[in-house]
Design a protein around this motif. Structure first.
Motif, PDB file in Angstrom:
ATOM      1  N   ASP A   3      19.090   4.431 -52.537  1.00  0.00           N
ATOM      2  CA  ASP A   3      18.205   4.607 -51.402  1.00  0.00           C
ATOM      3  C   ASP A   3      17.305   3.386 -51.334  1.00  0.00           C
ATOM      4  OD1 ASP A   3      16.832   5.623 -49.295  1.00  0.00           O
ATOM      5  OD2 ASP A   3      16.142   7.443 -50.296  1.00  0.00           O
ATOM      6  N   ASP A 105      23.363  10.892 -49.173  1.00  0.00           N
ATOM      7  CA  ASP A 105      22.358  10.476 -48.198  1.00  0.00           C
ATOM      8  C   ASP A 105      22.998  10.191 -46.841  1.00  0.00           C
ATOM      9  OD1 ASP A 105      20.233  10.674 -49.933  1.00  0.00           O
ATOM     10  OD2 ASP A 105      20.330   8.582 -50.575  1.00  0.00           O
ATOM     11  N   MET A 109      22.037  12.235 -43.480  1.00  0.00           N
ATOM     12  CA  MET A 109      21.544  11.554 -42.284  1.00  0.00           C
ATOM     13  C   MET A 109      22.393  11.890 -41.062  1.00  0.00           C
ATOM     14  SD  MET A 109      19.224   9.531 -41.039  1.00  0.00           S
ATOM     15  CE  MET A 109      18.471   8.531 -42.332  1.00  0.00           C
ATOM     16  N   PRO A 156      17.717   5.986 -45.275  1.00  0.00           N
ATOM     17  CA  PRO A 156      16.508   6.811 -45.398  1.00  0.00           C
ATOM     18  C   PRO A 156      15.336   5.942 -45.846  1.00  0.00           C
ATOM     19  CG  PRO A 156      18.381   7.853 -46.493  1.00  0.00           C
ATOM     20  CD  PRO A 156      18.812   6.456 -46.141  1.00  0.00           C
TER      21      PRO A 156
END
Length: 446
Positions: A3, A105, A109, A156
Motif C-alpha cells: 500500500d 486492496d 477498491m 489506497p
C-alpha cells in the motif's frame, strides 16, 4: 510494499533519506580521495548510487514522490551529461514501474467503485498488474462483451500521499536541488501541487480521454483508447499496446526516432485546435508507437483547458522574436504581465533572451538533442550570464504556466529522441500567425 505508506512522518523520513544519502556518500567519497582514490571514478560511483536510491525511494513511495520523479524524467535531457548518465535509466523506470499493491486492496477498491458484483462486468481479470504509475496501477482484463480492456485502479491513500509528499518536497527543494543540476526544482513542485486535485478523480480523466478519443477517432497519426467505464477511483479503457516511447529513445533507429518526434510535436500543437485541451503530462511513459505507425497517447489526468487554442500572446511573442522586433516584443511582454513591475528590462534584453527559444523555427528542419537543451539550461541558469539576470526580470503569468511547462517538457522529450524534426512546418500548420501577421488578423475576423 502492499500500500502507499500513509503516515507523514514515515514518508518524510523516506524523502529525507535522498539528500542525506547523497551527503553521506559525498563525505565517504572525499575520504577515499584523501587516501589516493581516483576522483572521477569515485564521483561516477557516487552518482550511480544516488540514482539507484532516487528510483528506490520515489518509486516505492508512489504518490507525489513518484509524480515528481516522472516530471524529472522529462527534463533529464537538460541535465549535464556528467550528471545525467547514472540517473537516466533510474528516471526512465519511474515512467511506468512501481512496486504493486496487494491483490486484496485491488479487489476492495474495485468493489468500492463498481459495486460488490464488479467481477460480473468482466469475463476475466488479471490480478497481476501490467503497469504501475504514480497514483494508480493498470490491470489487463476481458470486458463482458469480449473486448480486451485496461483497468486503472487508484492506490489506497493516494490523496493523502500526494499532499504529504509535495508538501515535504517543497520544503526540501533547496536540499534536493543538487540531485538535478540545471533544473529548477521548486517551481516544478509548485506546479505539481496545483494540478493535484484534478488528477485524483478518474471521472475527470475519463471525460478528458473521451474528448481526445472522439477528436482523433480514425486519425491516421494518433490513437487514443476509448473509455469503457469510469468511477472516482477506477476506470476501464480499451486495451491497446505498442512499443514504448522510452524504448524508441533507448534503441530506435534514426528513422524511428525522427518519426516518433514528429508525431509527438504534431500532437502537442494540434490538440488545442482539435480538442480545446492540451495533454499536460508529456513524459515518455504516456506514449507508445503502434505497429501501424500511429502514436498512442495515454493518461489524461492532467490537461490544460484551451477552448480558443494555444494562447495567442505566446504565438505573437514568437513571431516578434523571429522578425527581430524588440520594441514591439517588449511592449507585448509588458501588456500581458510578463515583465515584473519596476523592471529595467531593455528591448535588447528581451530579444536576446527569447531568441534561442525560436531557434527551432528558423530552419525547415531542426536537430533536437541533449546538448542543445543543456546549452539552453546553462544559458538561463548561469548566474554570470546576462540571460540569468533577464530571467529574474521576467514573470510567467499563472494562465501561461502550465502551457509553458508542457511545451518545454515536449521539447525535452524531443531532445531525448535526438531527432531531426520539421517543427517549422508543424507550427505553421496549426499557428500560421507565428510566421505571418496577416494570418493573425484574418483569423480574428473569421
Amino acid at each position: 510494499m502492499t500500500d502507499i505508506p500513509r503516515r507523514t512522518a514515515a514518508r518524510t523520513a523516506k524523502l529525507a533519506s535522498l539528500p542525506l544519502g547523497v551527503a553521506g556518500r559525498a563525505a565517504a567519497g572525499l575520504g577515499r580521495r584523501l587516501v589516493g582514490g581516483d576522483g572521477e571514478e569515485i564521483s561516477a560511483q557516487l552518482m550511480a548510487r544516488s540514482a539507484e536510491q532516487l528510483f528506490a525511494v520515489l518509486g516505492e513511495l508512489k504518490g507525489g514522490a513518484m509524480k515528481f520523479g516522472q516530471a524529472l524524467s522529462v527534463f533529464e535531457a537538460a541535465i549535464p551529461d556528467e550528471f545525467a548518465a547514472p540517473f537516466r535509466e533510474s528516471l526512465v523506470k519511474l515512467q511506468s514501474a512501481a512496486p504493486p499493491m496487494a491483490t486484496s486492496d485491488v479487489h476492495r477498491m474495485l468493489a468500492e467503485q463498481f459495486g460488490r458484483g464488479w467481477r460480473q462486468r468482466f469475463r476475466d481479470f488479471e490480478d497481476t498488474p501490467a503497469a504501475a504509475a504514480s497514483i494508480g496501477q493498470v490491470h489487463r482484463a476481458i470486458w463482458r462483451d469480449g473486448r480486451e480492456v485496461a483497468v486503472k485502479v487508484q492506490y489506497p491513500g493516494a490523496e493523502e500521499a500526494l499532499r504529504s509528499d509535495l508538501r515535504q518536497l517543497s520544503r526540501m527543494s533547496r536540499i534536493i536541488q543538487p540531485l538535478a543540476p540545471g533544473l529548477e526544482i521548486k517551481p516544478l513542485i509548485a506546479e505539481l501541487r496545483e494540478r493535484m486535485e484534478e488528477e485524483l478523480d478518474y471521472r475527470d480523466e475519463a471525460d478528458n480521454q473521451r474528448a481526445f478519443a472522439a477528436a482523433y477517432e480514425g486519425d491516421e497519426m494518433f490513437k487514443v483508447p476509448r473509455v469503457v467505464a469510469s468511477a472516482p477511483r477506477a476506470m476501464v479503457t480499451e486495451w491497446v499496446t505498442g512499443r514504448k516511447l522510452s524504448d524508441v529513445i533507448r534503441s530506435g533507429t534514426q528513422e524511428e526516432r525522427d518519426r516518433a518526434a514528429a508525431l509527438l510535436a504534431e500532437f502537442h500543437y494540434s490538440a488545442p485546435a482539435f480538442v480545446g485541451l492540451l495533454h499536460a503530462d508529456p513524459h515518455p511513459g504516456n506514449f507508445q508507437v503502434l505497429d501501424d505507425g500511429r502514436l498512442m497517447v495515454l493518461d489524461f489526468g492532467a490537461v490544460a483547458r484551451l477552448p480558443d487554442g494555444l494562447p495567442r500572446p505566446l504565438s505573437v511573442m514568437a513571431r516578434l522574436a523571429l522578425e527581430n522586433k524588440p520594441a514591439e516584443l517588449l511592449q507585448l511582454l509588458r501588456d500581458h504581465g510578463f515583465v515584473r513591475p519596476g523592471s529595467a528590462l531593455t528591448e535588447e534584453d528581451a530579444i536576446e533572451y527569447l531568441a534561442p527559444f525560436t531557434e527551432p523555427l528558423r530552419t525547415e528542419s531542426f536537430r533536437f538533442n541533449r546538448r542543445w537543451l543543456q546549452r539552453q539550461a546553462e544559458r538561463i541558469g548561469d548566474l554570470r550570464r546576462p540571460e540569468f539576470r533577464t530571467g529574474r526580470e521576467l514573470n510567467l503569468p499563472p494562465q501561461y504556466l502550465l502551457v509553458h511547462r508542457v511545451t518545454m517538457g515536449t521539447l525535452g522529450v524531443l531532445c531525448q529522441l535526438d531527432a531531426d524534426v520539421r517543427l517549422r512546418a508543424i507550427v505553421k500548420r496549426w499557428q500560421p500567425w507565428v510566421f505571418d501577421a496577416e494570418d493573425e488578423t484574418a483569423s480574428r475576423h473569421a
